[in-house]
Structure formats: structure tokens, C-alpha cells
Design an enzyme around this catalytic site. Structure first.
Site, PDB file in Angstrom:
ATOM      1  N   ALA A   1       0.797  -1.228   0.000  1.00  0.00           N
ATOM      2  CA  ALA A   1       0.000   0.000   0.000  1.00  0.00           C
ATOM      3  C   ALA A   1       0.828   1.275   0.000  1.00  0.00           C
ATOM      4  O   ALA A   1       0.320   2.348  -0.347  1.00  0.00           O
ATOM      5  CB  ALA A   1      -0.948  -0.012   1.200  1.00  0.00           C
TER       6      ALA A   1
ATOM      7  N   GLN B   1       4.147   2.652  -5.378  1.00  0.00           N
ATOM      8  CA  GLN B   1       3.708   3.613  -6.408  1.00  0.00           C
ATOM      9  C   GLN B   1       2.259   3.373  -6.841  1.00  0.00           C
ATOM     10  O   GLN B   1       1.467   4.308  -6.938  1.00  0.00           O
ATOM     11  CB  GLN B   1       4.608   3.506  -7.644  1.00  0.00           C
ATOM     12  CG  GLN B   1       6.046   3.911  -7.427  1.00  0.00           C
ATOM     13  CD  GLN B   1       6.159   5.319  -6.902  1.00  0.00           C
ATOM     14  OE1 GLN B   1       5.521   6.240  -7.413  1.00  0.00           O
ATOM     15  NE2 GLN B   1       6.936   5.494  -5.853  1.00  0.00           N
ATOM     16  N   ILE B   2       1.948   2.109  -7.125  1.00  0.00           N
ATOM     17  CA  ILE B   2       0.573   1.805  -7.550  1.00  0.00           C
ATOM     18  C   ILE B   2      -0.376   2.066  -6.388  1.00  0.00           C
ATOM     19  O   ILE B   2      -1.440   2.674  -6.558  1.00  0.00           O
ATOM     20  CB  ILE B   2       0.457   0.354  -8.065  1.00  0.00           C
ATOM     21  CG1 ILE B   2       1.278   0.178  -9.335  1.00  0.00           C
ATOM     22  CG2 ILE B   2      -1.006  -0.012  -8.330  1.00  0.00           C
ATOM     23  CD1 ILE B   2       1.316  -1.229  -9.888  1.00  0.00           C
TER      24      ILE B   2
ATOM     25  N   ARG C   1      11.691  -8.152 -10.262  1.00  0.00           N
ATOM     26  CA  ARG C   1      12.895  -8.866 -10.684  1.00  0.00           C
ATOM     27  C   ARG C   1      14.087  -7.920 -10.581  1.00  0.00           C
ATOM     28  O   ARG C   1      14.131  -6.884 -11.235  1.00  0.00           O
ATOM     29  CB  ARG C   1      12.753  -9.338 -12.132  1.00  0.00           C
ATOM     30  CG  ARG C   1      13.875 -10.268 -12.563  1.00  0.00           C
ATOM     31  CD  ARG C   1      13.841 -10.465 -14.061  1.00  0.00           C
ATOM     32  NE  ARG C   1      12.755 -11.354 -14.454  1.00  0.00           N
ATOM     33  CZ  ARG C   1      12.952 -12.610 -14.882  1.00  0.00           C
ATOM     34  NH1 ARG C   1      14.165 -13.110 -14.953  1.00  0.00           N
ATOM     35  NH2 ARG C   1      11.936 -13.345 -15.250  1.00  0.00           N
TER      36      ARG C   1
ATOM     37  N   ASN D   1       8.345 -14.646  -4.795  1.00  0.00           N
ATOM     38  CA  ASN D   1       6.911 -14.345  -4.818  1.00  0.00           C
ATOM     39  C   ASN D   1       6.093 -15.442  -4.154  1.00  0.00           C
ATOM     40  O   ASN D   1       5.053 -15.161  -3.563  1.00  0.00           O
ATOM     41  CB  ASN D   1       6.454 -14.066  -6.243  1.00  0.00           C
ATOM     42  CG  ASN D   1       6.815 -12.650  -6.628  1.00  0.00           C
ATOM     43  OD1 ASN D   1       6.408 -11.715  -5.951  1.00  0.00           O
ATOM     44  ND2 ASN D   1       7.628 -12.482  -7.648  1.00  0.00           N
TER      45      ASN D   1
ATOM     46  N   GLN E   1      -0.177 -15.319   1.910  1.00  0.00           N
ATOM     47  CA  GLN E   1      -1.344 -14.449   1.702  1.00  0.00           C
ATOM     48  C   GLN E   1      -2.577 -15.279   1.322  1.00  0.00           C
ATOM     49  O   GLN E   1      -3.692 -14.997   1.774  1.00  0.00           O
ATOM     50  CB  GLN E   1      -1.047 -13.377   0.642  1.00  0.00           C
ATOM     51  CG  GLN E   1      -0.058 -12.331   1.171  1.00  0.00           C
ATOM     52  CD  GLN E   1       0.141 -11.147   0.249  1.00  0.00           C
ATOM     53  OE1 GLN E   1      -0.433 -11.078  -0.836  1.00  0.00           O
ATOM     54  NE2 GLN E   1       0.970 -10.200   0.670  1.00  0.00           N
TER      55      GLN E   1
ATOM     56  N   VAL F   1      -2.311  -7.975  -8.789  1.00  0.00           N
ATOM     57  CA  VAL F   1      -1.675  -7.018  -9.698  1.00  0.00           C
ATOM     58  C   VAL F   1      -0.166  -7.270  -9.752  1.00  0.00           C
ATOM     59  O   VAL F   1       0.474  -7.144 -10.792  1.00  0.00           O
ATOM     60  CB  VAL F   1      -1.960  -5.571  -9.214  1.00  0.00           C
ATOM     61  CG1 VAL F   1      -1.221  -4.542 -10.070  1.00  0.00           C
ATOM     62  CG2 VAL F   1      -3.456  -5.282  -9.234  1.00  0.00           C
TER      63      VAL F   1
ATOM     64  N   ASP G   1      -3.914  -4.235 -19.984  1.00  0.00           N
ATOM     65  CA  ASP G   1      -3.659  -4.605 -21.385  1.00  0.00           C
ATOM     66  C   ASP G   1      -4.909  -4.351 -22.231  1.00  0.00           C
ATOM     67  O   ASP G   1      -4.825  -3.857 -23.356  1.00  0.00           O
ATOM     68  CB  ASP G   1      -3.248  -6.075 -21.455  1.00  0.00           C
ATOM     69  CG  ASP G   1      -2.153  -6.387 -20.454  1.00  0.00           C
ATOM     70  OD1 ASP G   1      -1.091  -5.760 -20.536  1.00  0.00           O
ATOM     71  OD2 ASP G   1      -2.381  -7.233 -19.565  1.00  0.00           O
TER      72      ASP G   1
ATOM     73  N   HIS H   1      -0.518 -11.989 -18.380  1.00  0.00           N
ATOM     74  CA  HIS H   1      -0.125 -10.570 -18.368  1.00  0.00           C
ATOM     75  C   HIS H   1       1.392 -10.521 -18.528  1.00  0.00           C
ATOM     76  O   HIS H   1       2.147 -10.350 -17.582  1.00  0.00           O
ATOM     77  CB  HIS H   1      -0.545  -9.895 -17.062  1.00  0.00           C
ATOM     78  CG  HIS H   1       0.036  -8.518 -16.911  1.00  0.00           C
ATOM     79  ND1 HIS H   1      -0.304  -7.472 -17.719  1.00  0.00           N
ATOM     80  CD2 HIS H   1       0.952  -8.024 -16.048  1.00  0.00           C
ATOM     81  CE1 HIS H   1       0.381  -6.399 -17.366  1.00  0.00           C
ATOM     82  NE2 HIS H   1       1.155  -6.712 -16.352  1.00  0.00           N
TER      83      HIS H   1
HETATM   84  P1  NDP Z   1       4.619  -0.704  -7.746  1.00  0.00           P
HETATM   85  O1  NDP Z   1       3.551  -0.262  -6.819  1.00  0.00           O
HETATM   86  O2  NDP Z   1       5.008   0.163  -8.881  1.00  0.00           O
HETATM   87  O3  NDP Z   1       4.275  -2.142  -8.364  1.00  0.00           O
HETATM   88  C1  NDP Z   1       3.781  -3.201  -7.560  1.00  0.00           C
HETATM   89  C2  NDP Z   1       3.630  -4.447  -8.381  1.00  0.00           C
HETATM   90  O4  NDP Z   1       2.681  -4.259  -9.410  1.00  0.00           O
HETATM   91  C3  NDP Z   1       4.908  -4.917  -9.068  1.00  0.00           C
HETATM   92  O5  NDP Z   1       5.002  -6.330  -8.907  1.00  0.00           O
HETATM   93  C4  NDP Z   1       4.659  -4.581 -10.512  1.00  0.00           C
HETATM   94  O6  NDP Z   1       5.283  -5.497 -11.388  1.00  0.00           O
HETATM   95  C5  NDP Z   1       3.188  -4.825 -10.599  1.00  0.00           C
HETATM   96  N1  NDP Z   1       2.536  -4.351 -11.815  1.00  0.00           N
HETATM   97  C6  NDP Z   1       1.565  -5.010 -12.470  1.00  0.00           C
HETATM   98  N2  NDP Z   1       1.188  -4.368 -13.545  1.00  0.00           N
HETATM   99  C7  NDP Z   1       1.917  -3.271 -13.603  1.00  0.00           C
HETATM  100  C8  NDP Z   1       1.992  -2.220 -14.515  1.00  0.00           C
HETATM  101  N3  NDP Z   1       1.261  -2.169 -15.575  1.00  0.00           N
HETATM  102  N4  NDP Z   1       2.841  -1.227 -14.282  1.00  0.00           N
HETATM  103  C9  NDP Z   1       3.631  -1.274 -13.201  1.00  0.00           C
HETATM  104  N5  NDP Z   1       3.613  -2.258 -12.310  1.00  0.00           N
HETATM  105  C10 NDP Z   1       2.779  -3.258 -12.511  1.00  0.00           C
HETATM  106  O7  NDP Z   1       5.925  -1.079  -6.926  1.00  0.00           O
HETATM  107  P2  NDP Z   1       6.631  -0.338  -5.715  1.00  0.00           P
HETATM  108  O8  NDP Z   1       7.962  -0.979  -5.611  1.00  0.00           O
HETATM  109  O9  NDP Z   1       6.467   1.127  -5.778  1.00  0.00           O
HETATM  110  O10 NDP Z   1       5.742  -0.791  -4.492  1.00  0.00           O
HETATM  111  C11 NDP Z   1       5.632  -2.095  -4.067  1.00  0.00           C
HETATM  112  C12 NDP Z   1       5.308  -2.030  -2.596  1.00  0.00           C
HETATM  113  O11 NDP Z   1       4.977  -3.347  -2.207  1.00  0.00           O
HETATM  114  C13 NDP Z   1       6.475  -1.572  -1.722  1.00  0.00           C
HETATM  115  O12 NDP Z   1       6.003  -0.542  -0.880  1.00  0.00           O
HETATM  116  C14 NDP Z   1       6.847  -2.837  -0.936  1.00  0.00           C
HETATM  117  O13 NDP Z   1       7.238  -2.532   0.386  1.00  0.00           O
HETATM  118  C15 NDP Z   1       5.528  -3.552  -0.947  1.00  0.00           C
HETATM  119  N6  NDP Z   1       5.525  -4.982  -0.729  1.00  0.00           N
HETATM  120  C16 NDP Z   1       4.566  -5.406   0.136  1.00  0.00           C
HETATM  121  C17 NDP Z   1       4.420  -6.720   0.412  1.00  0.00           C
HETATM  122  C18 NDP Z   1       3.366  -7.109   1.358  1.00  0.00           C
HETATM  123  O14 NDP Z   1       2.447  -6.320   1.588  1.00  0.00           O
HETATM  124  N7  NDP Z   1       3.440  -8.287   1.935  1.00  0.00           N
HETATM  125  C19 NDP Z   1       5.296  -7.731  -0.195  1.00  0.00           C
HETATM  126  C20 NDP Z   1       6.228  -7.195  -1.132  1.00  0.00           C
HETATM  127  C21 NDP Z   1       6.325  -5.853  -1.391  1.00  0.00           C
HETATM  128  P3  NDP Z   1       6.742  -5.237 -12.049  1.00  0.00           P
HETATM  129  O15 NDP Z   1       7.715  -5.444 -10.932  1.00  0.00           O
HETATM  130  O16 NDP Z   1       6.804  -6.260 -13.113  1.00  0.00           O
HETATM  131  O17 NDP Z   1       6.712  -3.819 -12.546  1.00  0.00           O
END
Ligand code: NDP
Length: 327
Positions: free
Chosen positions: A12, A15-16, A92, A105, A112, A129, A159, A187
């Protein structure tokens, strides 16, 4: 006003997440009469950043926001949730092997899935996502034996929206003039954006564009749009991914428009020759909160080859994570 529903979002503070939470709290996902309680999950080091997001959510004074739970405990995050958007995933890193990515993952999505199994509402709607989204969704599903497997879905809606946008630009129409586009499969770059059934302003899409544009321009542009955005913006797409996640959940909750369908990654059931066992992008209609695969579409050799290629990739991903499934 309806009773509040609980919406979990993982990752949460990412970025997303930042592009997603404020729109959910504003009512874009479930409608202007549906209050929400947000359940926000982060890893422990990201909790301070998450606190900042919670402060901003509170400062918006959203009329529909009925509460916020912020936690690093998956069991708290998924307690009694009606919707779960699993965004946080392990990206990655440089030099990371595919096997390492799947393992990392698995360590996120297996627990989860179990926590959803143990704590979520029995009709929870789960959208994955975080990439590799289809296979992460499968891992979660396979660790939730007491939930209906159909509770688990993956996002191909971005997509789908990218396909609408490309076709609208090419034909000089608006995206709202376009119906019946399909994203089949994973995806990933093997996804198959299919225009054979699409219509633009009531006319078959493929009668308005030439086959060379469809094959050599449209399909690769949609498949590789994510990489193009990283190149242009210096960061991966976030707002459009969040918007597509909102679209996916809104459609699942409120239904599809008459005479149209959307694309959702859902458990394959043998339809269109895709055997059970993977989470595969299909054309679906939704009514009363239940999705159904659109049946009876004609599939030509061009489509068949592409649908099978993306299925093959999903089966390979599955083979790499089967040891993470609950026995
Ligand atoms: P983002 O919020 O940018 O992305 C999160 C995920 O969405 C990535 O796996 C990303 O894949 C995926 N994704 C799917 N579709 C899209 C798209 N069209 N464009 C971009 N991303 C896409 O990543 P951040 O690193 O900013 O944030 C991730 C957060 O998750 C961090 O705050 C981290 O701490 C947290 N986290 C939480 C966990 C939990 O709650 N247990 C576990 C792991 C991480 P891709 O990498 O291929 O871009």
C-alpha cells in the site's frame, strides 16, 4: 448509504498503492453510495511510509472512508475483507534468475493465500496485480483450499485498456465507441490482444484497419507498452495500473455493460481448449457479482497459435511453483 465493506490493499505504500487508495476512498471502485474500510498491508520497513499515506488519506476527509487499518500482519490485513487487491510483489532485480523470482513471490503469495483462506469473507474477490500476476494469483488460490477457486483473479485489464486506446487512436474514434476486445492468456509479452470480435462504432474492427498494422504494430505495441512507459517516464506505469485495477474490481462488483465484455485473468475451465490449472485471460461478462466466460467465439488458426503460446508459458510458470501449493 450502504454498510461499509472492507477492502485490503497490499504494497500500500508503493507507487501503484499511492495512485490506487485515494480513488478507492473517493468511491471510484465501488460507487458513490458504498463506504469502505481500507486494510493496508506493508512489509515492516515500509510501515513509516505507510503511516504518511494514512495521514494523507485522513486529510482528504473522504465522505466514504469509514476507517483505515494499517499493518504488517497478513492475518490482520485480511480479517473479514470483502475485496483484496494484491499489489505488493517482489520485482525482478538485476541478475535475478526466474527461479529466484518465483521463489520470492511464493514466499509472499502462499502465506497471503492461507491468510485469505483463514480470515477473509467467503465470497472475497481477490485481484492480483503484482507480477508475475497470473502465477502469483495461482499460488494464492492453491493455498486457499476452503475458498471457491473463482475468488482468485489476475489483472489483464490494463492490457485491455491499452488495446482500446491504440485502436481508438488508429480509427479516430473514442475508446467508448469500441466493444468486445479480448486479452487472452498471461499478463506478459506472450499475451494475445485479439481484435477478431471487436467492433468500432458498430463496424468490425478488422474491416477498418489492415492486417499488417494489426499484426506488426498493434499486437507488439500492446504487448510491450509497459516497457515503453518505463523508457519514457523513467519509472514503470503506476496510475494506469491503478486505474485498471479499479476498473477490474468495479466491473466485478457492478457488472459489464449490455453488449460488451471485459478481459479478466480467471481460473481456466477448459473453455477454448485451455485446460484447468492456470489463471488465464478470458473475455467475460459479469452479472450480480459473478463472472462468466463469453462462449462460442470463433477461433481461427492465427488466434489459436497465440492462445496456445501464452497458455504454454503459464504452464511453465506453474511447473516452477507447484511445490508451493498446499497439499
Ligand atoms: P509498484 O507499486 O510500482 O508495483 C507493484 C507491483 O505491481 C509490481 O510487482 C509490478 O510489477 C506490478 N505491476 C503489475 N502491472 C503493472 C503495470 N502495468 N505497471 C507497473 N507495475 C505493474 O511497486 P513499488 O515498488 O512502488 O511498491 C511495491 C510495494 O509493495 C512496496 O512498498 C513494498 O514494500 C511492498 N511490498 C509489500 C508486500 C506485502 O504487503 N506483503 C510484499 C512485497 C512488497 P513489475 O515489478 O513487473 O513492474
Amino acid at each position: 448509504m450502504k454498510a461499509p465493506v472492507r477492502v485490503a490493499v497490499t504494497g500500500a505504500a508503493g507507487q501503484i498503492g499511492y495512485a490506487l487508495l485515494f480513488r478507492i476512498a473517493a468511491g471510484d471502485m465501488l460507487g458513490p453510495d458504498q463506504p469502505v474500510i481500507l486494510h493496508l498491508l506493508e512489509i515492516t520497513p515500509a510501515l513509516p511510509a505507510l503511516q504518511g499515506v494514512v495521514m494523507e488519506l485522513n486529510d482528504c476527509a473522504f465522505p466514504l472512508l469509514a476507517g483505515v487499518v494499517a499493518t504488517d500482519d497478513v492475518n490482520v490485513a485480511f480479517k473479514d475483507v470483502d475485496y483484496a487487491l494484491l499489489v505488493g510483489a517482489r520485482p525482478r532485480g538485476p541478475g535475478m534468475e526466474r527461479k529466484d523470482l518465483l521463489e520470492a513471490n511464493g514466499a509472499i503469495f502462499a502465506p497471503q493465500g492461507k491468510a485469505l483462506n483463514d480470515h477473509a469473507k467467503r465470497d472475497v474477490r481477490v485481484l492480483v496485480v503484482g507480477n508475475p500476476a497470473n502465477t502469483n494469483s495461482l499460488i494464492a488460490q492453491q493455498n486457499a483450499p476452503d475458498l471457491d477457486p473463482k475468488c482468485f483473479t489476475a489483472m489483464v485489464r490494463l492490457d485491455h485498456n491499452r488495446a482500446l486506446s491504440q485502436l481508438a487512436e488508429k480509427t479516430g474514434k473514442h475508446t467508448t465507441d469500441i466493444k468486445k476486445v479480448t486479452i487472452w492468456g498471461n499478463h506478459s509479452s506472450t499475451q494475445y490482444p485479439d481484435l477478431h470480435h471487436a467492433v468500432v462504432g458498430g463496424k468490425p474492427a478488422l474491416s477498418l484497419v489492415d492486417q499488417t498494422w494489426y499484426e506488426k504494430d498493434f499486437i507488439p505495441t500492446v504487448q510491450q507498452r509497459g516497457a515503453a512507459i518505463i523508457k519514457a517516464r523513467g519509472a514503470s506505469s503506476a496510475a494506469s495500473a491503478a486505474s485498471a485495477a479499479i476498473d477490474h474490481m468495479r466491473t466485478w462488483a457492478l457488472g459489464t455493460a449490455e453488449g460488451d465484455w471485459v478481459s479478466m485473468g480467471i481460473p481456466s475451465d477448459g473453455s477454448y481448449g485451455i485446460q484447468p490449472g492456470v489463471i488465464y485471460g478470458y473475455p467475460v461478462t459479469v452479472k450480480n457479482g459473478k463472472y462468466e466466460i463469453v462462449q462460442g467465439l470463433e477461433i481461427n488458426d492465427f488466434s489459436r497459435a497465440r492462445m496456445d503460446a501464452t497458455d504454454k508459458e503459464l504452464r511453465e510458470e506453474r511447473a516452477g511453483v507447484e511445490h508451493l501449493f498446499a497439499k
